[in-house]
Design an enzyme around this catalytic site. Structure first.
Site, PDB file in Angstrom:
ATOM      1  N   CYS A  14     -58.270   1.932 -61.070  1.00 25.91           N
ATOM      2  CA  CYS A  14     -58.212   0.744 -60.225  1.00 25.91           C
ATOM      3  C   CYS A  14     -57.804   1.139 -58.798  1.00 25.91           C
ATOM      4  O   CYS A  14     -58.607   1.722 -58.076  1.00 25.91           O
ATOM      5  CB  CYS A  14     -57.304  -0.321 -60.845  1.00 25.91           C
ATOM      6  SG  CYS A  14     -57.629  -1.994 -60.216  1.00 25.91           S
TER       7      CYS A  14
ATOM      8  N   HIS B 163     -59.943  -1.134 -66.101  1.00 25.02           N
ATOM      9  CA  HIS B 163     -58.723  -0.729 -66.810  1.00 25.02           C
ATOM     10  C   HIS B 163     -59.050  -0.262 -68.233  1.00 25.02           C
ATOM     11  O   HIS B 163     -59.141  -1.072 -69.157  1.00 25.02           O
ATOM     12  CB  HIS B 163     -57.739  -1.899 -66.863  1.00 25.02           C
ATOM     13  CG  HIS B 163     -57.052  -2.158 -65.570  1.00 25.02           C
ATOM     14  ND1 HIS B 163     -55.761  -1.753 -65.315  1.00 25.02           N
ATOM     15  CD2 HIS B 163     -57.489  -2.764 -64.436  1.00 25.02           C
ATOM     16  CE1 HIS B 163     -55.421  -2.106 -64.085  1.00 25.02           C
ATOM     17  NE2 HIS B 163     -56.453  -2.718 -63.533  1.00 25.02           N
TER      18      HIS B 163
ATOM     19  N   GLN C  92     -59.799   3.556 -56.046  1.00 26.36           N
ATOM     20  CA  GLN C  92     -60.102   3.194 -54.660  1.00 26.36           C
ATOM     21  C   GLN C  92     -59.562   4.240 -53.692  1.00 26.36           C
ATOM     22  O   GLN C  92     -60.218   4.586 -52.697  1.00 26.36           O
ATOM     23  CB  GLN C  92     -59.517   1.814 -54.353  1.00 26.36           C
ATOM     24  CG  GLN C  92     -60.153   0.698 -55.161  1.00 26.36           C
ATOM     25  CD  GLN C  92     -59.319  -0.574 -55.162  1.00 26.36           C
ATOM     26  OE1 GLN C  92     -58.300  -0.668 -54.481  1.00 26.36           O
ATOM     27  NE2 GLN C  92     -59.764  -1.566 -55.935  1.00 26.36           N
TER      28      GLN C  92
ATOM     29  N   SER D 249     -59.589  -7.137 -56.464  1.00 24.51           N
ATOM     30  CA  SER D 249     -60.223  -7.908 -55.390  1.00 24.51           C
ATOM     31  C   SER D 249     -60.938  -6.995 -54.406  1.00 24.51           C
ATOM     32  O   SER D 249     -61.699  -7.469 -53.565  1.00 24.51           O
ATOM     33  CB  SER D 249     -59.173  -8.745 -54.642  1.00 24.51           C
ATOM     34  OG  SER D 249     -58.174  -7.902 -54.100  1.00 24.51           O
TER      35      SER D 249
ATOM     36  N   GLU E  85     -57.125   1.097 -70.302  1.00 28.31           N
ATOM     37  CA  GLU E  85     -55.987   0.894 -71.205  1.00 28.31           C
ATOM     38  C   GLU E  85     -55.879  -0.535 -71.711  1.00 28.31           C
ATOM     39  O   GLU E  85     -55.100  -0.818 -72.639  1.00 28.31           O
ATOM     40  CB  GLU E  85     -54.686   1.298 -70.502  1.00 28.31           C
ATOM     41  CG  GLU E  85     -54.112   0.294 -69.528  1.00 28.31           C
ATOM     42  CD  GLU E  85     -54.873   0.169 -68.211  1.00 28.31           C
ATOM     43  OE1 GLU E  85     -54.505  -0.700 -67.404  1.00 28.31           O
ATOM     44  OE2 GLU E  85     -55.852   0.923 -67.985  1.00 28.31           O
TER      45      GLU E  85
ATOM     46  N   GLY F   4     -52.241  -0.587 -59.110  1.00 28.49           N
ATOM     47  CA  GLY F   4     -51.119  -1.118 -58.337  1.00 28.49           C
ATOM     48  C   GLY F   4     -51.593  -2.193 -57.379  1.00 28.49           C
ATOM     49  O   GLY F   4     -52.795  -2.413 -57.207  1.00 28.49           O
ATOM     50  N   PRO F   5     -50.637  -2.853 -56.716  1.00 31.42           N
ATOM     51  CA  PRO F   5     -50.976  -3.903 -55.753  1.00 31.42           C
ATOM     52  C   PRO F   5     -51.368  -3.323 -54.400  1.00 31.42           C
ATOM     53  O   PRO F   5     -51.058  -2.174 -54.083  1.00 31.42           O
ATOM     54  CB  PRO F   5     -49.666  -4.693 -55.650  1.00 31.42           C
ATOM     55  CG  PRO F   5     -48.603  -3.650 -55.899  1.00 31.42           C
ATOM     56  CD  PRO F   5     -49.194  -2.694 -56.905  1.00 31.42           C
TER      57      PRO F   5
END
Length: 201
Positions: free
Chosen positions: A84, A170, A88, A134, A172, A57-58
């Site tokens: 991802c 990732h 984190q 990032s 997937e 996600g963002p």
């Protein structure tokens, strides 16, 4: 077969992951991170062989709705896999630090060296992986073991006792070779000897 409770962090990769898990024969139910941790805990109580998957996600892990609280409540009680942003969030939940990676990576293939942990069973090292991030784990707590890296950057971690693992990359993505095998291995590992606690306090 796992009953996957999938936490969606409002990400475009969500349904790629869901489709991958379903194609592996698992049942997947999606809950967005704007629900309460209480509601998600109640849903978990209804499941046999539950595994919580934390989506990409963002943004930063601390900005993901109920996910940080949910991690604190569930670690050691339910197996969890983070991808991802989910990875984190796992690092932060165990006391680690996530910070800027020094560059923004969007759709880059990297060659990753892994430590032959069970989640990488039968997979080559180095392994081609897809990276979109990032942020990266800059301090990994002692409770987590680093299981893969790219040029010194942490790409995956596990807590063996809690059956929690995180992937910075990732699996997937079509750019990750052997991604389906990796996800299958991760679920097998998560269910192989699940945490003893089955009730949520």
């Amino acid at each position: 077969m796992a009953n996957i409770l999938f936490i969606d962090n409002f990400d475009s990769f969500t349904y790629n992951l869901v489709d991958q898990f379903r194609s592996l024969g698992h049942v997947v139910t999606i809950y967005r991170n704007n629900l309460s941790a209480d509601a998600i805990e109640q849903a978990l109580l209804q499941l046999d062989n539950p595994v919580v998957v934390l989506s990409p996600g963002p943004g930063a892990p601390s900005e993901t709705g109920c996910m940080p609280e949910l991690l604190q409540r569930l670690k050691g009680k339910v197996p969890m896999i983070g991808i991802c942003l989910g990875h984190q969030a796992i690092v932060e939940a165990y006391g680690g630090v996530v910070a800027g990676a020094g560059e923004i990576i969007h759709g880059k293939v990297s060659m990753m060296e892994h430590q032959n942990h069970a989640i990488y069973r039968g997979l080559p090292s180095p392994l081609a992986i897809a990276r979109y991030h990032s942020l990266v784990a800059t301090q990994v707590p002692s409770a987590l073991t680093v299981t893969a890296e790219v040029n010194g950057l942490v790409m995956s971690v596990v807590n063996e006792a809690d059956k929690v693992c995180g992937f910075q990359f990732h699996p997937e993505s079509i750019m990750t070779t052997h991604g389906a095998t990796l996800l299958a291995n991760a679920i097998d590992w998560a269910l192989s000897s699940t945490p003893a606690q089955t009730q949520f306090a």
